[in-house]
Design an enzyme around this catalytic site. Structure first.
Site, PDB file in Angstrom:
ATOM      1  N   GLY A  42      41.905  41.475  40.309  1.00 59.73           N
ATOM      2  CA  GLY A  42      42.020  40.320  39.412  1.00 59.73           C
ATOM      3  C   GLY A  42      42.349  40.714  37.987  1.00 59.73           C
ATOM      4  O   GLY A  42      43.489  40.605  37.523  1.00 59.73           O
ATOM      5  N   GLN A  98      43.816  37.137  40.704  1.00 59.44           N
ATOM      6  CA  GLN A  98      42.936  36.512  41.694  1.00 59.44           C
ATOM      7  C   GLN A  98      42.853  34.998  41.630  1.00 59.44           C
ATOM      8  O   GLN A  98      42.485  34.364  42.612  1.00 59.44           O
ATOM      9  CB  GLN A  98      41.515  37.078  41.528  1.00 59.44           C
ATOM     10  N   ALA A 125      36.714  44.825  41.687  1.00 59.65           N
ATOM     11  CA  ALA A 125      37.443  44.895  42.961  1.00 59.65           C
ATOM     12  C   ALA A 125      38.794  45.586  42.812  1.00 59.65           C
ATOM     13  O   ALA A 125      39.364  46.070  43.777  1.00 59.65           O
ATOM     14  CB  ALA A 125      37.644  43.489  43.526  1.00 59.65           C
ATOM     15  N   CYS A 129      38.829  47.258  37.578  1.00 65.14           N
ATOM     16  CA  CYS A 129      37.805  46.298  37.170  1.00 65.14           C
ATOM     17  C   CYS A 129      36.666  46.517  38.150  1.00 65.14           C
ATOM     18  O   CYS A 129      36.157  47.628  38.258  1.00 65.14           O
ATOM     19  CB  CYS A 129      38.348  44.868  37.149  1.00 65.14           C
ATOM     20  N   ASP A 160      34.288  38.472  35.293  1.00 62.84           N
ATOM     21  CA  ASP A 160      34.893  38.522  36.625  1.00 62.84           C
ATOM     22  C   ASP A 160      35.415  37.139  37.028  1.00 62.84           C
ATOM     23  O   ASP A 160      34.767  36.125  36.786  1.00 62.84           O
ATOM     24  CB  ASP A 160      33.839  38.995  37.634  1.00 62.84           C
TER      25      ASP A 160
END
Length: 356
Positions: free
Chosen positions: A272, A311, A269, A267, A220
């Site tokens: 990103g 992101q 969220a 993913c 992440d």
């Protein structure tokens, strides 16, 4: 003012041919400045007129843009606030409408909504670019696990109850229920960096085929270690998508029928890593078809459809590096006099794709 940055998102552009792309990808200072100027277009909660949506949002600040959000239209059961799901339709190559859907990783209480969306949109491809856990939960296991994933799931969830573990370990062919749907694993295969699971999903008497790609080696807020694995994933998804649009055969249909709806990517969220995958896919198509790529324009288009796509500066630089690598491969392929002499799965895949 909002009008100013919306104008920026609609007009920003930087088309690059092969050589220019290589140069741009190595100039991280310029890329950083370019990225910082792209308006994020995040959604203010006040602009999302859906009472109670917060209980279905994994992150309270990552909300779907109202103009392009997916609205679930399921008449058979109460879906809560206005058929709400944290997902957006995303335009694809040449602005093709609803080519993709970007969404958050399903939560325990939104797994049913996720599959309602897959069914409603007649999607046959799901691309998952997150682990289930990274310090904390990033995504609820929402699909039947093939047998060879049992140990990995155990490792990821060893601190959770055994009962929860048990329901994730599926024998191939065993029917499981997720939301309103019955589904089973038809086949699974491990590739370099990702896993492909072919699912059969059933609602009442109708059955459909769905292919699930799981690229789990992407942390992440960061970038994957290997560009080649991501490019192989992008290629494989694109080839499978094209195969679904091939002319119908005269043979009678005996198995579950795949739909030709949007490719669903998530993913945790849904902005990103999801944004990186979609932008890589669009960029590869641009390079194949036109010999140039406009990464700035593509990212702006993505952010108009879902705020915050791509992101970090690191992800933006990685996007340039990925497409620069793909550009080199395309040029290498074009310089090959005899395609039979090509080595490496990557170039073979490209050749097959161009021959289709």
């Amino acid at each position: 003012p909002k009008e100013v940055w919306l104008q920026l998102l609609h007009t920003s552009s930087r088309p690059l041919a092969h050589a220019q792309l290589q140069e741009a990808a190595s100039d991280t200072t310029t890329l950083n400045a370019e990225y910082q100027k792209i308006p994020p277009n995040f959604v203010d909660a006040a602009d999302l007129d859906v009472p109670g949506h917060m209980m279905k949002d994994r992150y309270k600040t990552i909300l779907p843009n109202p103009e392009s959000r997916v609205i679930l239209k399921n008449p058979e059961e109460e879906l809560g606030p206005s058929g709400y799901i944290n997902a957006n339709y995303i335009r694809g190559y040449k602005g093709a409408p609803r080519a993709y859907i970007a969404t958050q990783g399903p939560m325990l209480h939104t797994v049913g909504d996720f599959w309602d969306m897959v069914w409603q949109e007649r999607s046959s491809i799901i691309v998952m670019v997150t682990k289930l856990k990274e310090n904390n939960e990033k995504c609820e296991p929402y699909w039947p696990q093939p047998r060879h994933k049992t140990e990995e799931v155990k490792e990821e969830d060893e601190d959770q109850e055994g009962e929860k573990n048990g329901r994730r370990q599926e024998e191939e062919g065993e029917m499981r229920q997720f939301g309103r749907f019955l589904m089973k694993v038809k086949n699974s295969q491990e590739r370099d960096g990702f896993i492909i699971t072919d699912l059969e999903i059933q609602l009442l008497s109708e059955r459909r085929a769905v292919r699930h790609y799981w690229f789990s080696s992407w942390p992440d807020h960061h970038v994957p270690e290997c560009i080649v694995s991501l490019l192989r994933l992008v290629e494989d998804v694109e080839m499978h998508r094209k195969s679904l649009k091939s002319p119908p055969s005269s043979e009678p249909i005996t198995g579950p029928v795949p739909g030709s709806g949007a490719v669903i990517i998530h993913c945790s969220a849904g902005i990103g890593r999801t944004g990186c995958f979609v932008a890589s896919s669009i960029g590869c198509q641009q390079l194949r078809e036109t010999g140039q790529v406009d990464i700035l324009e593509t990212v702006c288009q993505l952010r108009l459809d879902r705020g915050g796509m791509i992101q970090t500066t690191e992800q933006y630089q990685f996007l340039y590096a990925t497409l620069a690598q793909y550009s080199l491969q395309l040029q290498h392929q074009q310089n090959q006099n005899n395609p039979e002499d090509q080595v490496g799965l990557q170039l073979q895949n490209l050749q097959l794709q161009n021959n289709n």
